[in-house]
Enzyme design. Sequence first.
Site, mmCIF file in Angstrom:
data_model
loop_
_atom_site.group_PDB
_atom_site.id
_atom_site.type_symbol
_atom_site.label_atom_id
_atom_site.label_comp_id
_atom_site.label_asym_id
_atom_site.label_seq_id
_atom_site.Cartn_x
_atom_site.Cartn_y
_atom_site.Cartn_z
ATOM 1 N N GLY A 1 -6.383 -7.016 5.224
ATOM 2 C CA GLY A 1 -6.162 -8.450 5.331
ATOM 3 C C GLY A 1 -5.640 -8.800 6.706
ATOM 4 O O GLY A 1 -5.067 -7.950 7.403
ATOM 5 N N GLN B 1 -1.275 -13.464 13.144
ATOM 6 C CA GLN B 1 -1.351 -12.090 13.651
ATOM 7 C C GLN B 1 -2.258 -11.966 14.876
ATOM 8 O O GLN B 1 -2.245 -10.944 15.554
ATOM 9 C CB GLN B 1 -1.847 -11.136 12.550
ATOM 10 C CG GLN B 1 -0.859 -11.002 11.398
ATOM 11 C CD GLN B 1 -1.370 -10.012 10.382
ATOM 12 O OE1 GLN B 1 -2.169 -10.356 9.529
ATOM 13 N NE2 GLN B 1 -0.926 -8.768 10.468
ATOM 14 N N CYS C 1 1.188 -3.195 7.298
ATOM 15 C CA CYS C 1 0.765 -4.438 7.943
ATOM 16 C C CYS C 1 0.327 -4.115 9.370
ATOM 17 O O CYS C 1 0.987 -3.328 10.050
ATOM 18 C CB CYS C 1 1.944 -5.404 7.960
ATOM 19 S SG CYS C 1 1.578 -6.971 8.752
ATOM 20 N N LEU C 2 -0.757 -4.722 9.799
ATOM 21 C CA LEU C 2 -1.260 -4.471 11.155
ATOM 22 C C LEU C 2 -0.239 -4.880 12.215
ATOM 23 O O LEU C 2 -0.263 -4.364 13.330
ATOM 24 C CB LEU C 2 -2.574 -5.230 11.384
ATOM 25 C CG LEU C 2 -3.767 -4.785 10.530
ATOM 26 C CD1 LEU C 2 -4.981 -5.655 10.798
ATOM 27 C CD2 LEU C 2 -4.097 -3.314 10.784
ATOM 28 N N HIS D 1 0.593 -11.126 0.348
ATOM 29 C CA HIS D 1 0.992 -10.575 1.651
ATOM 30 C C HIS D 1 0.458 -11.467 2.786
ATOM 31 O O HIS D 1 1.200 -11.823 3.706
ATOM 32 C CB HIS D 1 0.462 -9.139 1.784
ATOM 33 C CG HIS D 1 0.736 -8.481 3.099
ATOM 34 N ND1 HIS D 1 1.491 -7.331 3.224
ATOM 35 C CD2 HIS D 1 0.365 -8.804 4.364
ATOM 36 C CE1 HIS D 1 1.560 -6.994 4.510
ATOM 37 N NE2 HIS D 1 0.880 -7.865 5.219
ATOM 38 N N GLU D 2 -0.822 -11.841 2.690
ATOM 39 C CA GLU D 2 -1.433 -12.638 3.766
ATOM 40 C C GLU D 2 -0.888 -14.070 3.783
ATOM 41 O O GLU D 2 -0.609 -14.617 4.854
ATOM 42 C CB GLU D 2 -2.958 -12.644 3.636
ATOM 43 C CG GLU D 2 -3.614 -11.266 3.744
ATOM 44 C CD GLU D 2 -3.127 -10.435 4.916
ATOM 45 O OE1 GLU D 2 -2.804 -11.005 5.982
ATOM 46 O OE2 GLU D 2 -3.039 -9.201 4.768
ATOM 47 N N HIS E 1 2.373 -14.459 5.513
ATOM 48 C CA HIS E 1 2.327 -14.518 6.979
ATOM 49 C C HIS E 1 2.303 -15.959 7.480
ATOM 50 O O HIS E 1 2.806 -16.255 8.561
ATOM 51 C CB HIS E 1 1.074 -13.801 7.507
ATOM 52 C CG HIS E 1 1.233 -12.317 7.646
ATOM 53 N ND1 HIS E 1 2.243 -11.735 8.380
ATOM 54 C CD2 HIS E 1 0.483 -11.287 7.174
ATOM 55 C CE1 HIS E 1 2.121 -10.420 8.339
ATOM 56 N NE2 HIS E 1 1.056 -10.110 7.604
HETATM 57 CO CO CO Z 1 0.435 -8.191 7.254
#
Ligand code: CO
Length: 182
Positions: free
Chosen positions: A58, A63, A109-110, A153-154, A157
């Site tokens: 995701g 991000q 997470c990226l 999660h997304e 953000h």
């Molecule tokens: Co993330």
Amino acid sequence: MLKIVKDTDPRMRKKCEPVALPLSEEHDALIHEMMRYLKDSQDPSFREKHPSVREGVGLAAPQIGKLLRMIVVYYPRGDKYPPVELALVNPKIVTNSIRKAYLQNGEGCLSVDADHPGHVIRDFKIKVRAYDAFAKQDVELVARGYDAIVLQHEIDHLDGILFYDRIPKDNPFAEPPNSEAI
Ligand code: CO
């Protein structure tokens, strides 16, 4: 190639702006670019060529440095089903279950390089309303278990919330009542 903003950057803690609809060409191109990045990140040969790229399921617009309410999700579901592929604008969780869920092995997470061991406690089931950027229409979807966790999660953000904020501080490996390990 898109550059991923890390959690040390204050932009990751900002509340993102709603996106005007119908989607502008610029925002449409952006969400397609986010999906492209996500798919590439799952391709081992791509990662070999670009060692800084980590594999993700995701991605949220902040991000990549855009403080806009847009997310993409992509992951396979085995041979029998098509992959989950979502490009959502202004997603909003409208109902949620009392039942909780967490990933047994924690979340990643990226934007987060450090290890944050613990159970990220989330809702087992959610209903989300959003504009689907690929279908070009408003959608309402119900997600359970892993699908619900990825979406939460997304969407977090977009409000500047990171997964480790939701790990219980006093007992990171807590197993709350009414919760399910996934
Ligand atoms: Co993330």
